[in-house]
Structure formats: structure tokens, C-alpha cells
Motif scaffolding. Sequence first.
Motif, PDB file in Angstrom:
ATOM      1  N   LEU A  85       0.807  -1.226   0.000  1.00  0.00           N
ATOM      2  CA  LEU A  85       0.000   0.000   0.000  1.00  0.00           C
ATOM      3  C   LEU A  85       0.840   1.276   0.000  1.00  0.00           C
ATOM      4  CD1 LEU A  85      -2.722  -1.140   2.564  1.00  0.00           C
ATOM      5  CD2 LEU A  85      -2.968  -0.959   0.066  1.00  0.00           C
ATOM      6  N   GLY A  86       2.146   1.139   0.200  1.00  0.00           N
ATOM      7  CA  GLY A  86       3.029   2.301   0.227  1.00  0.00           C
ATOM      8  C   GLY A  86       2.853   3.168   1.466  1.00  0.00           C
ATOM      9  N   ILE A  87       2.560   2.530   2.596  1.00  0.00           N
ATOM     10  CA  ILE A  87       2.392   3.248   3.863  1.00  0.00           C
ATOM     11  C   ILE A  87       3.328   2.648   4.906  1.00  0.00           C
ATOM     12  CG2 ILE A  87       0.015   3.950   3.360  1.00  0.00           C
ATOM     13  CD1 ILE A  87      -0.975   1.651   5.140  1.00  0.00           C
ATOM     14  N   PRO A  88       3.628   3.374   5.975  1.00  0.00           N
ATOM     15  CA  PRO A  88       4.531   2.837   6.999  1.00  0.00           C
ATOM     16  C   PRO A  88       3.891   1.695   7.792  1.00  0.00           C
ATOM     17  CG  PRO A  88       4.067   5.182   7.405  1.00  0.00           C
ATOM     18  CD  PRO A  88       3.236   4.756   6.247  1.00  0.00           C
ATOM     19  N   CYS A  89       4.751   0.814   8.268  1.00  0.00           N
ATOM     20  CA  CYS A  89       4.336  -0.258   9.175  1.00  0.00           C
ATOM     21  C   CYS A  89       5.075  -0.047  10.493  1.00  0.00           C
ATOM     22  CB  CYS A  89       4.692  -1.623   8.600  1.00  0.00           C
ATOM     23  SG  CYS A  89       4.226  -2.988   9.697  1.00  0.00           S
ATOM     24  N   TYR A  90       4.343  -0.089  11.569  1.00  0.00           N
ATOM     25  CA  TYR A  90       4.940   0.087  12.886  1.00  0.00           C
ATOM     26  C   TYR A  90       4.831  -1.211  13.674  1.00  0.00           C
ATOM     27  CZ  TYR A  90       4.851   4.975  11.650  1.00  0.00           C
ATOM     28  OH  TYR A  90       5.049   6.170  11.002  1.00  0.00           O
ATOM     29  N   ASP A  91       5.984  -1.811  13.883  1.00  0.00           N
ATOM     30  CA  ASP A  91       6.113  -3.007  14.705  1.00  0.00           C
ATOM     31  C   ASP A  91       7.362  -2.788  15.557  1.00  0.00           C
ATOM     32  OD1 ASP A  91       5.891  -5.568  15.776  1.00  0.00           O
ATOM     33  OD2 ASP A  91       7.039  -6.462  14.157  1.00  0.00           O
ATOM     34  N   GLN A  92       8.526  -3.164  15.044  1.00  0.00           N
ATOM     35  CA  GLN A  92       9.763  -2.860  15.757  1.00  0.00           C
ATOM     36  C   GLN A  92       9.966  -1.339  15.843  1.00  0.00           C
ATOM     37  OE1 GLN A  92      11.671  -5.181  17.350  1.00  0.00           O
ATOM     38  NE2 GLN A  92      10.068  -6.583  16.703  1.00  0.00           N
ATOM     39  N   GLU A  93       9.535  -0.623  14.806  1.00  0.00           N
ATOM     40  CA  GLU A  93       9.637   0.840  14.792  1.00  0.00           C
ATOM     41  C   GLU A  93       8.801   1.447  15.919  1.00  0.00           C
ATOM     42  OE1 GLU A  93       9.916  -1.048  10.791  1.00  0.00           O
ATOM     43  OE2 GLU A  93       8.412  -1.090  12.368  1.00  0.00           O
ATOM     44  N   LEU A  94       7.711   0.793  16.240  1.00  0.00           N
ATOM     45  CA  LEU A  94       6.852   1.234  17.340  1.00  0.00           C
ATOM     46  C   LEU A  94       7.606   1.135  18.662  1.00  0.00           C
ATOM     47  CD1 LEU A  94       4.030   2.188  18.215  1.00  0.00           C
ATOM     48  CD2 LEU A  94       3.315  -0.190  18.223  1.00  0.00           C
ATOM     49  N   LEU A  95       8.382   0.065  18.813  1.00  0.00           N
ATOM     50  CA  LEU A  95       9.188  -0.098  20.034  1.00  0.00           C
ATOM     51  C   LEU A  95      10.144   1.076  20.205  1.00  0.00           C
ATOM     52  CD1 LEU A  95      10.167  -3.891  19.860  1.00  0.00           C
ATOM     53  CD2 LEU A  95       8.267  -2.853  21.089  1.00  0.00           C
ATOM     54  N   GLU A  96      10.767   1.485  19.101  1.00  0.00           N
ATOM     55  CA  GLU A  96      11.714   2.602  19.159  1.00  0.00           C
ATOM     56  C   GLU A  96      11.017   3.902  19.568  1.00  0.00           C
ATOM     57  OE1 GLU A  96      13.494   2.539  15.271  1.00  0.00           O
ATOM     58  OE2 GLU A  96      14.311   0.519  15.623  1.00  0.00           O
ATOM     59  N   LYS A  97       9.840   4.141  19.031  1.00  0.00           N
ATOM     60  CA  LYS A  97       9.101   5.357  19.375  1.00  0.00           C
ATOM     61  C   LYS A  97       8.658   5.337  20.848  1.00  0.00           C
ATOM     62  CE  LYS A  97       7.596   6.644  14.777  1.00  0.00           C
ATOM     63  NZ  LYS A  97       8.285   7.932  14.748  1.00  0.00           N
ATOM     64  N   ILE A  98       8.237   4.178  21.322  1.00  0.00           N
ATOM     65  CA  ILE A  98       7.838   4.059  22.730  1.00  0.00           C
ATOM     66  C   ILE A  98       9.056   4.232  23.628  1.00  0.00           C
ATOM     67  CG2 ILE A  98       6.862   2.511  24.480  1.00  0.00           C
ATOM     68  CD1 ILE A  98       5.224   1.240  22.117  1.00  0.00           C
ATOM     69  N   GLU A  99      10.198   3.693  23.207  1.00  0.00           N
ATOM     70  CA  GLU A  99      11.439   3.840  23.973  1.00  0.00           C
ATOM     71  C   GLU A  99      11.801   5.317  24.111  1.00  0.00           C
ATOM     72  OE1 GLU A  99      15.885   1.881  23.967  1.00  0.00           O
ATOM     73  OE2 GLU A  99      14.972   2.325  22.023  1.00  0.00           O
ATOM     74  N   GLU A 100      11.717   6.069  23.010  1.00  0.00           N
ATOM     75  CA  GLU A 100      12.020   7.499  23.034  1.00  0.00           C
ATOM     76  C   GLU A 100      11.096   8.254  23.984  1.00  0.00           C
ATOM     77  OE1 GLU A 100      11.709   9.028  19.047  1.00  0.00           O
ATOM     78  OE2 GLU A 100      13.183   7.586  18.298  1.00  0.00           O
ATOM     79  N   LYS A 101       9.824   7.937  23.939  1.00  0.00           N
ATOM     80  CA  LYS A 101       8.828   8.655  24.726  1.00  0.00           C
ATOM     81  C   LYS A 101       8.875   8.283  26.209  1.00  0.00           C
ATOM     82  CE  LYS A 101       4.031  10.062  24.491  1.00  0.00           C
ATOM     83  NZ  LYS A 101       4.190  11.394  23.961  1.00  0.00           N
ATOM     84  N   SER A 102       9.129   7.010  26.484  1.00  0.00           N
ATOM     85  CA  SER A 102       8.979   6.514  27.853  1.00  0.00           C
ATOM     86  C   SER A 102      10.264   6.428  28.655  1.00  0.00           C
ATOM     87  CB  SER A 102       8.345   5.119  27.822  1.00  0.00           C
ATOM     88  OG  SER A 102       9.264   4.173  27.285  1.00  0.00           O
TER      89      SER A 102
END
Length: 193
Positions: A26-43
Motif C-alpha cells: 500500500l506504500g504506507i509505513p508499518c509500525y512493529d519494531q519501529e513502534l518499540l523505538e518510538k515508545i522507547e524514546e517517549k517513555s
Amino acid sequence: MNRIITISREFGSGGRTVGKLTAEKLGIPCYDQELLEKIEEKSGFTKEYIKDRGEYTAHGSWFINAFAGRDSTGKSTQDYLWNHQRDVILELAEEGPCVIVGRCADYILRGSADCLRVFIHASMGKRAARIVQVYGQREESPEKRLKDKDQRRRAYYQYYTDTEWGVARNYHIALDSGELGIERCVELISSLY
């Protein structure tokens, strides 16, 4: 409103792969491991902690987690992680169309996003064969690993959403990746987007 696809899945069903391939198609982002990185940054929690506790109970029992390790406000470390995880998922849904794998995203985004909720499952035998192929043989039997992961995932989902994980009525579509295959699951989800 952005169109979001959430992929909930049984361990070993290939849900992560289905999510990534659907996003690519679909040409859109997928958040799986990338989600972990974003949660790590925030938390401030480590990625390993988030990976282990971001969609699993510590001991497979919501009852144990309900009372263990609470601070003076009544919250556990896992509760704080849940709040950060929820905030990141809501922010990603606001940013644009995407696929989000796991982490109760289907529940978190109910009512706040145009969300296609998908559940990927397969038979125990096909999942067992897949985890041996993908993750390798371990001392513990594949069936025991599957049952443990699914039990922990189910307990976490129940505790934080008060909703039963894996029940068809909670999703728009449930696909058996063992029978349909990964590529067919991707095609079906993409066609509903």
C-alpha cells in the motif's frame, strides 16, 4: 481521517510479516519494531523491556499483574508503559495512514480512527512449524512456546482492554494464514483498504 490497519495475531501466525508486506504493497509505513523505538524514546523504558512487557503480562496472569509492584498512585511500571504505548499509537494514527502490529492498537484506536481491525491466526501445527523455521528450534517445545506467548498476550489484552483477545466479533476480518498463506492474507487486507 487517516486509514489505519491494525494487525492482531497469534504467535507464529505470521501476522508481523502480513503487516509489513501489506504496508509495502500500500506504500504506507508499518509500525512493529519501529513502534518499540518510538515508545522507547517517549517513555525511557528499554526496548527489551517494552518488547517483553508491551503486549504480554509478566507471568501470564492478569490477576498477578493487577496487584504487583504498584507505586503510591496505584500504578505499576507496566501501567506507565501502557500509557506511553497508547499515546504513541494515537499519535501515529494522527500522522497518517499506516499499519500497526499488535500492542492493543485495535482497541486503542476504536472510535478515534478510521481503522480496519485484522486478526491473523493459524492452526497449532502450522504455527509450530513456522516458529521453528523462523526462530529456530529451542529446548522448549514449539507448542509450549505458542501456548505460553498466546496466554500472556491474551491476559495482557484482557487486563488493559477488558475485551477478549482473538474473538472474531472484535475484528473486521480474521484470516487463517496457515490455510490462506501470507501472500493471500496481504491481498485480502489490501483489497479492503
